[in-house]
Design a protein around this motif. Structure first.
Motif, PDB file in Angstrom:
ATOM      1  N   VAL A 103      -6.940  -4.129   4.081  1.00 51.25           N
ATOM      2  CA  VAL A 103      -6.551  -4.156   2.662  1.00 51.25           C
ATOM      3  C   VAL A 103      -5.177  -3.503   2.502  1.00 51.25           C
ATOM      4  CG1 VAL A 103      -8.875  -4.140   1.658  1.00 51.25           C
ATOM      5  CG2 VAL A 103      -7.761  -1.990   2.199  1.00 51.25           C
ATOM      6  N   ASN A 104      -4.599  -3.685   1.337  1.00 48.34           N
ATOM      7  CA  ASN A 104      -3.355  -2.997   0.998  1.00 48.34           C
ATOM      8  C   ASN A 104      -3.600  -2.057  -0.178  1.00 48.34           C
ATOM      9  OD1 ASN A 104      -1.217  -4.023   2.736  1.00 48.34           O
ATOM     10  ND2 ASN A 104      -1.618  -6.012   1.788  1.00 48.34           N
ATOM     11  N   CYS A 105      -2.766  -1.012  -0.282  1.00 48.29           N
ATOM     12  CA  CYS A 105      -2.836  -0.125  -1.447  1.00 48.29           C
ATOM     13  C   CYS A 105      -2.632  -0.942  -2.717  1.00 48.29           C
ATOM     14  CB  CYS A 105      -1.763   0.949  -1.374  1.00 48.29           C
ATOM     15  SG  CYS A 105      -2.073   2.205  -0.127  1.00 48.29           S
ATOM     16  N   LEU A 106      -1.601  -1.793  -2.690  1.00 43.78           N
ATOM     17  CA  LEU A 106      -1.330  -2.667  -3.836  1.00 43.78           C
ATOM     18  C   LEU A 106      -1.823  -4.068  -3.501  1.00 43.78           C
ATOM     19  CD1 LEU A 106       0.515  -0.286  -4.599  1.00 43.78           C
ATOM     20  CD2 LEU A 106       2.183  -1.945  -5.397  1.00 43.78           C
ATOM     21  N   ARG A 107      -2.514  -4.689  -4.427  1.00 48.15           N
ATOM     22  CA  ARG A 107      -3.045  -6.031  -4.158  1.00 48.15           C
ATOM     23  C   ARG A 107      -2.073  -7.109  -4.635  1.00 48.15           C
ATOM     24  NH1 ARG A 107      -8.581  -5.136  -2.841  1.00 48.15           N
ATOM     25  NH2 ARG A 107      -8.784  -2.886  -2.832  1.00 48.15           N
ATOM     26  N   CYS A 108      -1.022  -6.710  -5.321  1.00 47.11           N
ATOM     27  CA  CYS A 108      -0.014  -7.674  -5.768  1.00 47.11           C
ATOM     28  C   CYS A 108       1.348  -7.242  -5.241  1.00 47.11           C
ATOM     29  CB  CYS A 108       0.033  -7.730  -7.297  1.00 47.11           C
ATOM     30  SG  CYS A 108      -1.489  -8.357  -8.020  1.00 47.11           S
ATOM     31  N   ARG A 109       2.169  -8.235  -4.910  1.00 44.95           N
ATOM     32  CA  ARG A 109       3.487  -7.943  -4.334  1.00 44.95           C
ATOM     33  C   ARG A 109       4.422  -7.365  -5.386  1.00 44.95           C
ATOM     34  NH1 ARG A 109       8.400 -11.981  -3.044  1.00 44.95           N
ATOM     35  NH2 ARG A 109       9.506 -10.653  -1.559  1.00 44.95           N
ATOM     36  N   PRO A 110       5.017  -6.195  -5.116  1.00 51.97           N
ATOM     37  CA  PRO A 110       6.049  -5.705  -6.029  1.00 51.97           C
ATOM     38  C   PRO A 110       7.284  -6.599  -5.903  1.00 51.97           C
ATOM     39  CG  PRO A 110       5.264  -3.962  -4.561  1.00 51.97           C
ATOM     40  CD  PRO A 110       4.772  -5.260  -4.008  1.00 51.97           C
ATOM     41  N   PRO A 111       7.962  -6.911  -7.007  1.00 57.03           N
ATOM     42  CA  PRO A 111       9.121  -7.816  -6.953  1.00 57.03           C
ATOM     43  C   PRO A 111      10.123  -7.370  -5.891  1.00 57.03           C
ATOM     44  CG  PRO A 111       8.627  -7.204  -9.223  1.00 57.03           C
ATOM     45  CD  PRO A 111       7.699  -6.401  -8.347  1.00 57.03           C
ATOM     46  N   GLY A 112      10.554  -8.320  -5.072  1.00 57.62           N
ATOM     47  CA  GLY A 112      11.547  -8.024  -4.039  1.00 57.62           C
ATOM     48  C   GLY A 112      11.085  -7.020  -2.992  1.00 57.62           C
ATOM     49  N   ASN A 113       9.772  -6.800  -2.890  1.00 59.52           N
ATOM     50  CA  ASN A 113       9.212  -5.835  -1.918  1.00 59.52           C
ATOM     51  C   ASN A 113       9.658  -4.400  -2.158  1.00 59.52           C
ATOM     52  OD1 ASN A 113       8.105  -8.057  -0.728  1.00 59.52           O
ATOM     53  ND2 ASN A 113       8.995  -7.709   1.279  1.00 59.52           N
TER      54      ASN A 113
END
Ligand code: URA
Ligand code: URA
Length: 190
Positions: free
Chosen positions: A81-91
């Motif tokens: 899993v990831n801490c954030l489940r959605c990609r932050p804009p531009g990583n």
């Protein structure tokens, strides 16, 4: 109130309190074996993960697969899993409030998966989820205790695969850290 990972995933997909969801193409919930004894926690989906909806599928993810295989763990056998489940804009790096919001979902995931051991892939997972400010270079390879809403388990931090693409010599440390994880799993028994 989710009683299973499937219910949690439904709830998260229905949740509209996260701004990152507006800019992301896909919610990246998790992958691997939800009953696994070991759970890997990364930072956030990148461009490839956002496009496909699965964590760790880009270049860093392919390296993670090879690292897992080399240490006798298969991707299908671990939870990812990831801490954030959605990609932050531009990583970009997660903002503290984004990480805090996502932590609630991650804690719930942890409660449902009940892993015996957690592996934090990089500084974002250690800082935001384990609450440790120490940099990854000093922190890696040492056991930490994770306690989240009643679930306790040992946690080990190591370099994230994306950093290994830039600094391949550090692979030896990750290799060592995963042996440490294997030893811990053996000590803990089944
Ligand atoms: N496997 C899943 O299906 N979901 C998770 O969140 C973790 C592992
Ligand atoms: N890096 C992460 O932290 N997570 C992914 O899913 C991919 C790359």
């Amino acid at each position: 109130a989710a009683r299973s990972l499937a219910e949690l995933e439904d709830a998260l997909r229905a949740f509209d309190g996260c701004a990152l969801k507006q800019t992301a193409s896909n919610l990246v919930f998790g992958d691997g074996n939800p009953q696994s004894r070991v759970m890997f926690v990364g930072e956030a989906p990148g461009a490839d993960e956002d496009r496909i909806g699965v964590p760790f599928v880009g270049a860093a993810g392919q390296l993670l697969d090879r690292i897992l295989a080399a240490s006798g763990l298969k991707r299908e056998e671990v939870g990812i899993v990831n801490c954030l489940r959605c990609r932050p804009p531009g990583n970009r790096k997660p903002e503290p409030d984004e990480a805090r919001n996502c932590n609630e979902w991650l804690t719930k995931t942890l409660e449902l998966m009940k892993p015996k051991v957690l592996v934090a892939l990089g500084g974002s997972a250690t800082k935001h989820f384990l609450g440790v400010e120490t940099g990854i270079t000093r922190l890696r390879g040492r056991w930490l205790e994770l306690e989240a809403d009643g679930h306790r388990c040992p946690a080990l931090a190591t370099f994230p695969p994306a950093a290994l693409l830039r600094m391949p010599l550090n692979k030896r440390y990750v290799w060592r850290d995963l042996l440490t994880v294997q030893e811990k799993l053996e000590q803990l028994g089944t």
